[in-house]
Design a protein around this motif. Structure first.
Motif, short mmCIF file in Angstrom:
data_model
loop_
_atom_site.label_atom_id
_atom_site.label_comp_id
_atom_site.label_asym_id
_atom_site.label_seq_id
_atom_site.Cartn_x
_atom_site.Cartn_y
_atom_site.Cartn_z
N ILE A 40 0.87 -1.17 0.00
CA ILE A 40 0.00 0.00 0.00
C ILE A 40 0.91 1.22 0.00
CG2 ILE A 40 -1.74 1.27 1.32
CD1 ILE A 40 -2.76 -1.45 2.32
N LEU A 41 0.86 1.98 -1.07
CA LEU A 41 1.88 2.99 -1.35
C LEU A 41 1.95 4.12 -0.34
CD1 LEU A 41 1.54 3.23 -5.24
CD2 LEU A 41 3.06 1.79 -3.87
N PHE A 42 0.83 4.51 0.23
CA PHE A 42 0.82 5.71 1.07
C PHE A 42 0.79 5.38 2.56
CE2 PHE A 42 -1.37 6.70 -2.94
CZ PHE A 42 -0.45 7.60 -3.46
N SER A 43 1.08 4.14 2.92
CA SER A 43 1.01 3.75 4.33
C SER A 43 2.16 4.33 5.14
CB SER A 43 1.02 2.22 4.45
OG SER A 43 2.27 1.70 4.03
N LYS A 44 1.87 4.61 6.41
CA LYS A 44 2.88 5.10 7.35
C LYS A 44 2.73 4.29 8.64
CE LYS A 44 2.91 9.84 5.56
NZ LYS A 44 2.69 11.28 5.89
N GLY A 45 3.82 3.64 9.03
CA GLY A 45 3.78 2.75 10.18
C GLY A 45 3.32 3.41 11.45
N GLU A 46 3.81 4.64 11.71
CA GLU A 46 3.44 5.31 12.95
C GLU A 46 1.95 5.68 12.96
OE1 GLU A 46 4.99 8.49 10.11
OE2 GLU A 46 5.43 6.41 10.67
N MET A 47 1.41 6.00 11.79
CA MET A 47 -0.01 6.32 11.71
C MET A 47 -0.85 5.06 11.90
SD MET A 47 -0.08 9.53 11.34
CE MET A 47 -1.78 9.84 10.88
#
Length: 334
Positions: A204-211
């Protein structure tokens, strides 16, 4: 038991109708739907009531494929906290797992499960209550929205291998081909969508782990809060007690009140190891105990107040409930 669905799912339906030029005031009147319900952020509704609303919307718009079309308008933002969790998963496989775990926050009526067989990943959409016949609009809406969201998350075209529905075929099958790229098979034993197994590894291209961590914590809290809510059997019992002693409602009246079929009501209670008769008799016993504490009521009068055919029937029932005849119970408590 089922936990119903969030009223937030009604908003996409109303938005879809408004964008297509339909007057919501007329629909509200035709569907007998109370718009005030939408003002309660945490409110939930029975799956059967939402199914009815979809059927009413299909008739109002004269769109026999309403669920299919509605599903294509569902965006990640339409899913609330679930949408944000999905957006920040690492892969489509992770998103699938999150969808299965947290979908109950939005809707408990249809669950998903999947398995990989050879080169194919098979995703099944199961109606949680097997005794309930879900609306085809609800099923097609969930499959359609799920596929639409997967395409949005992956930013690529993922072609289905198979598409099955349990309900019968509509007159227009071309709409499914335009949407999914393949013709579905109707009248099968399960609702399913299958894709190449590699889809699970698509990032998933726009994923952010901290979010993801932040949103998952919020989703976990919402899920726990919902699952710890009042059991359906408790809701039924409270309603029976509120109805008595002015009325002694039967299972048909209970089903009507909770907007489910008798079969579904009994199935929901059975999952909680309860039956309507046991809840009804529990309420009857509570009233009997209450009346026995008041010496101005005779045992015979209490029997008729509780709608027993004769005092002996009440005496037998009370002894079965408490192990004591009502007269002896009164002597010990007064």
């Amino acid at each position: 038991m089922g936990y119903g669905l969030s009223v937030s799912l009604v908003h996409p339906l109303l938005s879809y109708m408004a964008r297509n030029g339909y007057r919501l005031d007329l629909f509200r009147e035709a569907a007998s739907f109370d718009m005030k319900l939408l003002q309660e952020a945490e409110a939930r509704m029975r799956e059967e009531e939402f199914d009815r609303l979809l059927e009413e919307a299909s008739a109002f718009t004269q769109d026999p494929l309403l669920g299919l079309h509605l599903g294509q308008t569902i965006e990640l933002s339409s899913l609330g906290i679930l949408g944000y969790v999905l957006l920040h998963c690492k892969t489509i496989g992770d998103a699938l797992a999150a969808y299965r775990r947290y979908n109950v926050i939005l809707c408990s009526g249809i669950d998903i499960e999947w398995e990989t067989v050879g080169q194919e990943t098979i995703i099944r959409f199961n109606v949680s209550d097997p005794s309930r016949q879900a609306s085809r609009h609800a099923v097609e809406g969930m499959v359609s929205s799920f596929y639409h969201i997967v395409l949005a998350l992956s930013c690529r075209n993922i072609a289905p291998i198979r598409l099955h529905f349990t309900h019968g075929a509509p007159e227009d099958g071309e709409a499914y081909v335009r949407l999914f790229g393949i013709a579905p098979v109707f009248g099968r034993e399960s609702n399913l969508l299958s894709v190449e197994r590699e889809m699970l590894q698509v990032p998933i291209l726009f994923s952010k782990g901290e979010m993801f961590s932040a949103f998952e914590a919020y989703a976990e809290e919402a899920r726990a809060r919902l699952l710890q809510g009042e059991a359906f059997a408790d809701q039924v019992y409270r309603w029976i007690v509120r109805s008595m002693p002015a009325a002694f409602p039967g299972v048909q009246e209970a089903a009507l009140h909770f907007k489910v079929s008798v079969r579904t009501l009994q199935a929901n209670l059975k999952r909680e190891d309860a039956t309507y008769n046991r809840l009804f008799n529990k309420a009857r016993m509570e009233f009997a105990v209450h009346y026995l504490k008041n010496p101005r009521f005779t045992v015979a009068e209490i029997a008729y107040l509780l709608q027993f055919s004769e005092p002996s029937a009440f005496q037998s029932a009370f002894k079965r409930w408490t192990g004591l005849p009502p007269g002896r119970y009164r002597e010990m408590r007064l």
